[in-house]
Design an enzyme around this catalytic site. Structure first.
Site, PDB file in Angstrom:
ATOM      1  N   GLU A 269       0.841  -1.187   0.000  1.00 28.73           N
ATOM      2  CA  GLU A 269       0.000   0.000   0.000  1.00 28.73           C
ATOM      3  C   GLU A 269       0.876   1.236   0.000  1.00 28.73           C
ATOM      4  OE1 GLU A 269      -3.987   0.822   1.487  1.00 28.73           O
ATOM      5  OE2 GLU A 269      -3.165   0.908  -0.509  1.00 28.73           O
TER       6      GLU A 269
ATOM      7  N   GLU B 229      -5.970   4.866  18.112  1.00 27.14           N
ATOM      8  CA  GLU B 229      -5.150   4.482  19.267  1.00 27.14           C
ATOM      9  C   GLU B 229      -3.972   3.606  18.823  1.00 27.14           C
ATOM     10  OE1 GLU B 229      -8.458   4.535  19.132  1.00 27.14           O
ATOM     11  OE2 GLU B 229      -8.709   6.229  20.503  1.00 27.14           O
TER      12      GLU B 229
END
Lengths: 378, 398
Positions: free
Chosen positions: B248, B379
């Site tokens: 990616e 997070e």
């Protein structure tokens, strides 16, 4: 696509960093707080020897003829060590103003000395009313026999005692908004000019009130066109704010480093505190602020250098973001450090105080919001 | 510093732009999207769109020429994303196949696997999904429990996957399963190229809060995969997973450009909405908020360009991708939240009653909640940034 400083710029940063590290980073600022100015003067002349003061001055006047992007490494490094003094005000405000609006005589008189590191400038803007707007300028300058006679008071003039010259905003005529204000250059040791120092929460910078009691200066000391000083100042402030953003990036970089290093070594509950997400994530937020400020500051300086169409909003936004983020993360840094962060011993407090100094420095945050919105065509 | 695109890149842009004008569904550029509400028809239209992209040579521009790509440069991929965002192009139904499975097979697949799957990924004949997350293994993928047990040249697979994007349309799944339960954590996981069209695979829709259906639960009850459908080595699937994620390379680009576009549209909204017959954008509080949003949107675009510069110089992306992901997704959520606030009480009007056409702001607002979760929660991004960029110690228990 290449959004990075070039190799020469990064190499130059290396020299400056090494030099300031050698001087003990914030040691000079701490000595300055104690009233010891010798080591600061020595350090500044060392920086001048490295070439820092001549970077953005034309070759005709002994400078290197480089641009705002080339100043970034020096600005960031001086920010890291909270260097006192007027490098920013001299090289990023007075120099661009002199280069653009100065007469040949003024350029010859001042630029070569700035390049050599022997003269510095400060800006005398605010008056007791405390307004950064054009209506706040009331220091009177009367024309008399080919001279200007200045009378009135300026307050909160940065490092007035270190400066050789001041750029002073004076009122030369009535006018609405932008008219009737003139920029003049006044020497520090002018007779009838008295200094009174003011206590500053950021003790690494001095502030003074300047009283002008019929100070006489020749017309040749007018910088730019008579009555058009406000517009000239705005040009200078674009350079100044782009540069200020870079200084703040340097300050913020040091703050994030301090927080991360401390979180690695400080143990509680048998663990380094950096293991706890409450701490880790807060430091990451600080890092995000730092990198965003850096991107905005680099772009602002690129836009300034290349005369990009969006330069006014780019510079206002860089300044707004940097000043606000610096306040935020320098405060967080104290929280990360806990009790020791609240003491004088550790540098944390110095960064908070510098952040507050810059927050509304040479223009209020609200004014820069307005400037950005107007530049965006809203 | 240089923010310009080269002549070659601009030519590439114009070529793509011309192609899009001729090939997007009718009325699309004028803002008339005829997306069918019928799921089956919608699926067919998405497959048709990919087929069109393939026929025009625009389905997998970064792939090597020998597999049907254009060997596009990273900058051409950026241009591609900018243009696709600009016209709000229909979704790429085989995103997982083209951006992840295809390149991974080219790198570590067997010759048989390459011959069998790659061309069909490109044409859209076979749509792929990703079988990673499980009810108890979202951010912590090493906790997966789906098991694959060897039985001759076959593997019997049991377990449950969740958040499987386009799983209901997929023919094949890039599936992680545990093949050795005695190994801990990342060891003992194997990657299978699972056939979705078999009795042991059951797909159930998950309806999102925006009313859409992208995600699915996938139940595996004695599903079968063969030895020939293993990628890499048995028990070494973690390495394959990492290799796949590394493909990616343009990362979060499309979202960065979408954020920029949405900001400009938000300015339009703030001009259009009136308060006492004056545009809301004239209100000092609104201007203040908008300058803040502008500053941070620009910041995230510029951060992205700075990280892109690093990728161009190093030849591979670094952990900075997490910073882009974190900032763009959080900011997108905030911007869209603002878009609802600006509309006042009318902000709650939805679907055909929304004040903006196509319920644009409401739908995007609701969708944005997924963006700070999917692809790694904010997070988790913060952990990555803290540990890999700032060098902070890992959390306890990891």
């Amino acid at each position: 696509m290449d959004f990075s400083l070039n190799q020469e710029q990064e190499m130059f940063r290396g020299y400056v960093r090494k030099y300031l590290d050698g001087a003990g980073q914030t040691k000079t600022a701490r000595a300055y707080i104690e009233g010891e100015t010798g080591s600061l003067r020595a350090l500044l002349s060392g920086l001048a020897e490295l070439g820092c003061t001549s970077i953005n001055i034309s070759e005709d006047y002994g400078g290197m003829g480089l641009g705002p992007l080339d100043l970034i490494p020096v600005l960031e490094e001086t920010g890291r060590s909270l260097l006192p003094g007027l490098y920013l005000e001299t090289n990023a405000l007075a120099v661009p103003l002199l280069e653009k609006f100065g007469t040949e005589e003024q350029k010859g008189r001042y630029l070569a000395e700035i390049a050599a590191g022997t003269k510095t400038f400060s800006l005398a803007w605010l008056e007791p009313g405390g307004s950064y707007g054009p209506f706040g300028i009331n220091l009177e300058a009367r024309s008399l026999n080919g001279q200007l006679i200045l009378s009135g008071v300026k307050t909160m003039v940065p490092d007035a005692e270190l400066a050789d010259h001041y750029i002073v905003l004076v009122r030369t005529g009535k006018g609405n908004r932008n008219e009737g204000i003139t920029l003049v250059i006044v020497d520090r040791n002018e007779t009838n000019l008295t200094l009174e120092s003011q206590k500053n929460i950021d003790e690494t910078r001095q502030l003074s009130a300047l009283a002008f009691n019929d100070v006489e200066i020749p017309m040749g000391q007018v910088l730019g066109a008579m009555h058009q000083g406000w517009d000239a100042l705005q040009e200078g402030l674009l350079s100044f704010n782009a540069a200020l953003s870079a200084v703040i990036v340097g300050c913020m970089e040091k703050v994030v480093e301090m927080a991360a290093e401390y979180a690695k070594i400080r143990e509680q509950f048998g663990q380094p505190i950096g293991r706890f997400q409450a701490i880790k994530h807060r430091i990451v937020d600080m890092k995000m602020d730092l990198e965003t400020a850096r991107s905005l500051a680099y772009y602002a300086n690129w836009a300034l250098e290349s005369g990009a169409e969006d330069r006014v909003q780019a510079i206002s936004c860089a300044r707004i973001f940097a000043t606000k983020a610096f306040v935020r993360i320098s405060s967080d840094n104290i929280q990360i450090h806990g009790g020791i962060g609240f003491t004088e011993e550790i540098d944390c407090h110095l960064f908070v105080k510098r952040a507050r100094f810059y927050e509304n420095y040479l223009g209020s945050t609200e004014q820069y919001y307005k400037q950005a919105a107007t530049a965006l065509g809203w | 510093m240089d923010f310009s695109f080269t002549t070659k890149e601009e030519e590439f842009r114009l070529e793509l732009r011309a192609w899009l004008e001729g090939n997007l569904p009718e009325g699309w550029l004028e803002g008339i999207s005829n997306v069918s509400k019928d799921e089956g028809e919608y699926a067919v239209s998405l497959r048709n769109w990919q087929r069109k992209l393939y026929e025009g040579g625009w389905a997998a521009i970064a792939w090597p020429k020998k597999y049907g790509g254009r060997e596009a440069t990273l900058m051409e991929e950026i241009v591609y994303q900018q243009e696709m965002v600009r016209v709000k192009a229909p979704a790429l139904v085989n995103y997982v196949g083209i951006h992840m499975v295809g390149p991974t097979l080219m790198q570590i697949g067997t010759d048989e696997q390459k011959a069998k799957y790659i061309q069909k990924i490109l044409t859209g004949e076979e749509v792929w999904c990703q079988g990673y997350s499980e009810p108890n293994a979202g951010s912590d993928l090493s906790a997966i429990q789906t098991s694959a047990v060897k039985d001759g040249d076959r593997w019997i697979i049991n377990g449950q996957k969740v958040w499987t994007s386009f799983g209901h349309l997929a023919d094949r799944c890039f599936l992680l399963a545990r093949t050795n339960r005695f190994d801990k954590k990342h060891k003992g996981i194997t990657v299978f190229l699972l056939d979705m069209n078999q009795p042991g695979v059951e797909t159930r829709p998950i309806i999102q809060m925006d009313g859409q259906h992208d995600f699915n639960e996938v139940y595996l009850n004695d599903a079968i995969a063969y030895d020939a459908e293993i990628v890499g080595e048995v028990d070494e699937g973690w390495k394959v997973t990492i290799a796949l994620l590394m493909h990616e390379r343009t990362g979060i680009g499309a979202q960065v450009f979408t954020l920029e576009q949405q900001f400009n549209e938000l300015v339009g909204l703030a001009k259009e909405l009136k308060e006492d017959d004056k545009p809301l954008l004239g209100n000092p509080l609104v201007r203040h908020t908008m300058v803040d949003l502008y500053t941070r949107s620009r910041g995230s675009l510029l951060n992205y360009y700075r990280n892109l510069t690093k990728t161009l110089k190093n030849g591979h992306p670094g952990a900075e991708g997490s910073m882009d992901k974190l900032m763009v997704s959080e900011l997108t959520k905030e911007l869209l939240s603002q878009s609802i606030s600006l509309q006042g009480h009318k902000g709650v009007l939805w679907k055909e009653d929304a004040i903006s056409s196509n319920s644009y702001w409401q739908d995007n607002y609701l969708y944005s909640f997924g963006q700070t979760i999917g692809g790694g929660t904010s997070e988790i991004q913060k952990n990555t940034i803290g540990e890999r960029i700032l060098g902070l110690p890992k959390d306890m228990g990891r």
